[in-house]
Design an enzyme around this catalytic site. Structure first.
Site, PDB file in Angstrom:
ATOM      1  N   LYS A 181     -54.441  48.581 -13.846  1.00 19.73           N
ATOM      2  CA  LYS A 181     -54.678  49.399 -15.040  1.00 19.73           C
ATOM      3  C   LYS A 181     -53.412  49.579 -15.866  1.00 19.73           C
ATOM      4  CE  LYS A 181     -58.758  52.089 -13.839  1.00 19.73           C
ATOM      5  NZ  LYS A 181     -59.299  53.418 -13.590  1.00 19.73           N
TER       6      LYS A 181
ATOM      7  N   LYS B 257     -65.740  48.358 -17.615  1.00 16.27           N
ATOM      8  CA  LYS B 257     -65.852  49.012 -18.930  1.00 16.27           C
ATOM      9  C   LYS B 257     -64.786  48.496 -19.873  1.00 16.27           C
ATOM     10  CE  LYS B 257     -67.044  53.271 -16.597  1.00 16.27           C
ATOM     11  NZ  LYS B 257     -66.678  54.577 -16.128  1.00 16.27           N
TER      12      LYS B 257
ATOM     13  N   LYS C 293     -64.225  41.364 -11.996  1.00 13.32           N
ATOM     14  CA  LYS C 293     -65.155  42.476 -11.826  1.00 13.32           C
ATOM     15  C   LYS C 293     -65.800  42.881 -13.156  1.00 13.32           C
ATOM     16  CE  LYS C 293     -63.478  46.561 -11.318  1.00 13.32           C
ATOM     17  NZ  LYS C 293     -62.824  47.823 -10.946  1.00 13.32           N
TER      18      LYS C 293
END
Ligand code: TYM
Length: 349
Positions: free
Chosen positions: A118, A214, A211
């Site tokens: 992230k 969002k 994956k």
């Protein structure tokens, strides 16, 4: 201490919920609700660990929180039976997270792969909250002495950290815990991850090695819980595949990530094992299989979507449900966190 089985899980109110969230977590929650005491949380304090552009800022956040709460209910969570609330309404989460900040070790957090993903290359510019994210997650779970945590595969490492924190707290404060009358010294349970079903890791529709997320720039990579029937069908039709027909056995999927992903999604939506799906569609072309997949996806997601819309038309009712959930959650968390304060040695009036 013998711990009563209790389930806790949560989702972030950032962007649209997608099929990965639904199949990886929510479907399991609805099942576990039948057999366990469950607490489901909209983790709004986790949401703000990312840049404001990701969670939308103060004008977007209330709507996002309501939307995730509505998705829980529309998917089948019964807010009378289970506890449903948003994290920031129960301040015990933040209080316990501080104590855990002083229990967790830097070395443990440095190993967290999700932070690395992230934060990306610009790590110096990531928020301290993003780094601390898994500690708050441990506090979410342990503020209720939850024993089972149904999540997708990507949360496994965070749950290992939660177990390490629980264990170290039990060890560090062993004497004080015994003095508080907990004779076996087990103040916190070691929460178990529940990672089950054929879709614990739903992959992107555009790349079977990534994956479903969002944050993917391409909306074609994911099916959102708010997509209408035409959009769902179009995204499935455009999903990346390979030129071979489907195999008849699971071993035939091993080197075919996109095929494996679509079969896993079908299996999860239809509530069948992958082997059964392959018995039915082995030898079929993707054009045929994708039509069947779109049908089952629309028939599962369509009603959830419609119910979400109905619930969101009455935001005051959702706020009422969340406030009542927070009241019930706090009634459990407060005595536990008060006891933590005693065990640590804080004075309280
Ligand atoms: P979040 O919002 O990122 O994800 C919510 C849940 O969806 C699962 N998930 C997936 N499962 C399968 N395939 C995918 N592609 C996929 N993408 C997401 C996640 O594993 C998760 O179960 N950190 C948590 C939120 C949280 C939490 C907690 C969970 C905060 N505190 C305490 C459990 C207990 C998270 O990943 O949120």
């Amino acid at each position: 201490m013998a711990f009563t089985p209790r389930v806790f899980s949560g989702m972030q109110p950032t962007g649209n919920l997608h099929l990965g969230n639904y199949l990886g977590a929510m479907v399991q929650w609805v099942e576990m609700q039948k057999t366990h005491d469950c607490i489901f949380c909209v983790v709004d304090m986790h949401a703000i660990t990312m840049a404001v552009s990701v969670w939308g800022g103060p004008s977007e956040l209330p709507g996002q929180i309501r939307s995730v709460a509505a998705a829980y209910i529309a998917a089948g969570i019964d807010p009378k039976r289970s506890i449903l609330f948003n994290q920031s309404q129960v301040s015990e989460h933040a209080e316990l997270a501080w104590v855990f900040n002083c229990v967790a070790r830097l070395g443990w957090l440095n190993r967290m792969t999700q932070f690395k993903e992230k934060a990306g290359k610009d790590r110096e510019n990531a928020s301290v909250g993003l780094y601390d994210y898994p500690v708050l997650m441990a506090a979410d779970i342990l503020a209720y002495r939850a024993t089972h945590v149904p999540v997708g595969e990507d949360q496994k490492q965070h749950l290992e950290l939660a177990r390490d924190i629980a264990q170290k707290f039990n060890n560090d404060f062993a004497e004080s815990i015994r003095k508080a009358g907990i004779d076996d010294g087990q103040f916190f349970p070691l929460p178990e991850p529940v990672i089950i079903g054929p879709a614990t890791r739903v992959m992107s529709l555009r790349d079977g090695t990534k994956k479903m997320s969002k944050s993917d720039a391409s909306d074609l990579s994911r099916i959102n819980m708010t997509d209408d029937a035409d959009t769902i069908a179009r995204k499935i039709q455009k999903a990346k595949t390979d030129p071979e027909p489907l195999p008849s056995e699971e071993a035939g999927l091993e080197t075919r990530p996109e095929a494996d992903n679509l079969v896993g999604i079908y299996a999860a939506l239809a509530g069948k094992p992958k082997a059964a799906v392959l018995r039915e569609y082995g030898g079929a072309q993707f054009s045929t299989f994708k039509k069947a997949l779109a049908e089952v996806a629309v028939s599962r997601i369509g009603p959830v979507n419609a119910e979400m819309k109905r619930l969101l038309a009455d935001p005051a009712e959702i706020d009422r449900i969340l406030a009542e959930g927070a009241r019930r959650a706090r009634a459990i968390a407060k005595p536990i966190v008060d006891q933590v304060k005693d065990v640590v040695g804080f004075l309280r009036s």
